[in-house]
Design an enzyme around this catalytic site. Sequence first.
Site, PDB file in Angstrom:
ATOM      1  N   GLY A 342     -67.523 -91.133 -63.522  1.00  0.00           N
ATOM      2  CA  GLY A 342     -68.249 -89.911 -63.792  1.00  0.00           C
ATOM      3  C   GLY A 342     -67.344 -88.774 -64.193  1.00  0.00           C
ATOM      4  O   GLY A 342     -67.005 -87.906 -63.394  1.00  0.00           O
ATOM      5  N   SER A 343     -66.915 -88.784 -65.449  1.00  0.00           N
ATOM      6  CA  SER A 343     -65.925 -87.810 -65.928  1.00  0.00           C
ATOM      7  C   SER A 343     -66.613 -86.502 -66.276  1.00  0.00           C
ATOM      8  O   SER A 343     -66.926 -86.241 -67.425  1.00  0.00           O
ATOM      9  CB  SER A 343     -65.199 -88.391 -67.136  1.00  0.00           C
ATOM     10  OG  SER A 343     -66.135 -88.941 -68.045  1.00  0.00           O
ATOM     11  N   THR A 344     -66.853 -85.702 -65.273  1.00  0.00           N
ATOM     12  CA  THR A 344     -67.638 -84.480 -65.401  1.00  0.00           C
ATOM     13  C   THR A 344     -67.038 -83.441 -64.455  1.00  0.00           C
ATOM     14  O   THR A 344     -66.462 -83.796 -63.445  1.00  0.00           O
ATOM     15  CB  THR A 344     -69.104 -84.750 -64.983  1.00  0.00           C
ATOM     16  OG1 THR A 344     -69.581 -85.929 -65.631  1.00  0.00           O
ATOM     17  CG2 THR A 344     -70.009 -83.593 -65.319  1.00  0.00           C
ATOM     18  N   THR A 345     -67.190 -82.147 -64.797  1.00  0.00           N
ATOM     19  CA  THR A 345     -66.756 -81.118 -63.856  1.00  0.00           C
ATOM     20  C   THR A 345     -67.801 -80.020 -63.783  1.00  0.00           C
ATOM     21  O   THR A 345     -68.718 -79.957 -64.616  1.00  0.00           O
ATOM     22  CB  THR A 345     -65.369 -80.562 -64.240  1.00  0.00           C
ATOM     23  OG1 THR A 345     -64.862 -79.782 -63.151  1.00  0.00           O
ATOM     24  CG2 THR A 345     -65.433 -79.712 -65.508  1.00  0.00           C
ATOM     25  N   THR A 361     -70.114 -79.567 -67.263  1.00  0.00           N
ATOM     26  CA  THR A 361     -69.667 -80.001 -68.583  1.00  0.00           C
ATOM     27  C   THR A 361     -68.929 -81.329 -68.480  1.00  0.00           C
ATOM     28  O   THR A 361     -68.443 -81.711 -67.416  1.00  0.00           O
ATOM     29  CB  THR A 361     -68.733 -78.970 -69.248  1.00  0.00           C
ATOM     30  OG1 THR A 361     -67.549 -78.821 -68.454  1.00  0.00           O
ATOM     31  CG2 THR A 361     -69.419 -77.616 -69.398  1.00  0.00           C
TER      32      THR A 361
END
Length: 525
Positions: A342-345, A361
Amino acid sequence: MNLTSYNPTQGVVAAGHPKTAEAAQTILQAGGNAFDAVVGAMLASFVVESTLTSAAGGGFLLAHTHHNQNILFDFFTQTPRHKRPTNELNFYPVDVNFGEATQAFYIGLGSMAVPGSLAGAFAVHQQLGRLPLSLVAEPTLQYARNGIKVVPFQSFCINSLLHPILLALPESRQLYAPQGTLVQTGDTLYMRDFANTLEYIIEQGIEEFYQGDIAHQIAQDCQEHGGYLTLEDLASYQVIQRSPLKVNYRGRELLTNPPPSSGGALIAFALKLLEKIDFRDLKFASATHRQILAQVMALTNEARKDGYDAHIYSPDVAEQFLALNHLQTYQNSLTQTVNKWGSTTHVSVMDEEGNAASATTSNGEGSSYVIPGTGIMINNMLGEADLNPAGFHQWHCNQRISSMMAPTILLQQGKPEIVLGSGGSNRIRTVILQVISNLIDFKMSVHDAVEAPRVHWENQVFHIEPPYLPNLEESLQLPTDTDVLFWQEQNMFFGGVHAVQKNTIGEMVGAGDPRRGGAVEDSKP
């Protein structure tokens, strides 16, 4: 830095990196409002959290203004307007090793969807900010030009997870391995090309990215090297303003991301199930509590298959999904039974004026393609299996991609009480659900609510984070055929919730999730 403090704004920021939070805090100290701060934090995250997000990624920002306006800015990625034969595409898998499992992600120019993050930042600032954008961008420009020290979480993303992507092309190697080997914890990462590019776009306008030389470069490279994107795709991209999805939960009004994204409606559905449970005598993390959460997650997944996914682009899908006659079947069922990174921030901001902003994003894993001379890597959203449930290259043309991202604000008596969101792919909705329940049902502090152990149920597997109460496994009564996976330590698999709350005595307090290196900054006059 030219930011001068003349009328500081009190506020609190929770974000995925200390420098992201620091950028927002600096802007508040300079007299900016929550929206200046969140835009500054987003821009900073493109530098200091560049393995998670990018100016050429996508996302959402939920705004509540002190005038009681609620606006959802949708700047997520868009599918291209035209397809091309798959044998012409630069679209290929790379294996990412998570230790316990290896997963293939698809990258290359054929994985790139139309980006929206930079357009979103500009649109939010233009409508709601009050400081000049050149000032809001100053912390970002400083980080990019002077360099930032690589922190352990970022080093883990670079060296343990994403190295096949970051080393795939010369331009990405120049960013992350300028001396021939990938940067490590304590090394300095520079993004000077990005600083120059951002400064230029601020001077010339966002149209330069979508219609000028940068757009022409993207379109030419895609045409010649196997991508979908065209000048028409880029020039026609628009940030969409939507009315947030609203639902009541135990006397609060919850605002979140509406369809066509899925995460917000699924959180709302799960909360309406939880609302039927009396928490007064329920012990946190007990077998009964864990059973309830597993059942809520399983029932929400079941309900999702019952017409929601198939009608995600229908105008009344949320109303139908959350209608009492649809909810009651699942509420009755609950009361009767009581390896993806889950490459999200995320960034949450609240200020003393009554403004609140929640922004999530992502850049996917990144396509590996860096726009020449800009330091900007474009997303790989067309290569994300979660975002392409019908299969790769089966998307409808010129359509917003549906996302699990769910920036969320809870209001009490019309005023912001809780601002939160998370990274974590398809775990986003379950982790936000649990933190909201921790805050409201268990009356935890925001720090404890964020750090408390989490669970996630999906595909007949119930994931449980430590610490565990004694004899938990023997006491659990779970949905049929459920396997239980006891994790040995808290992990980024369970998301990264960064939250801000106005507590019962009126103080603004925040919590950054340690699972993803979160941080908090408090701006006081």
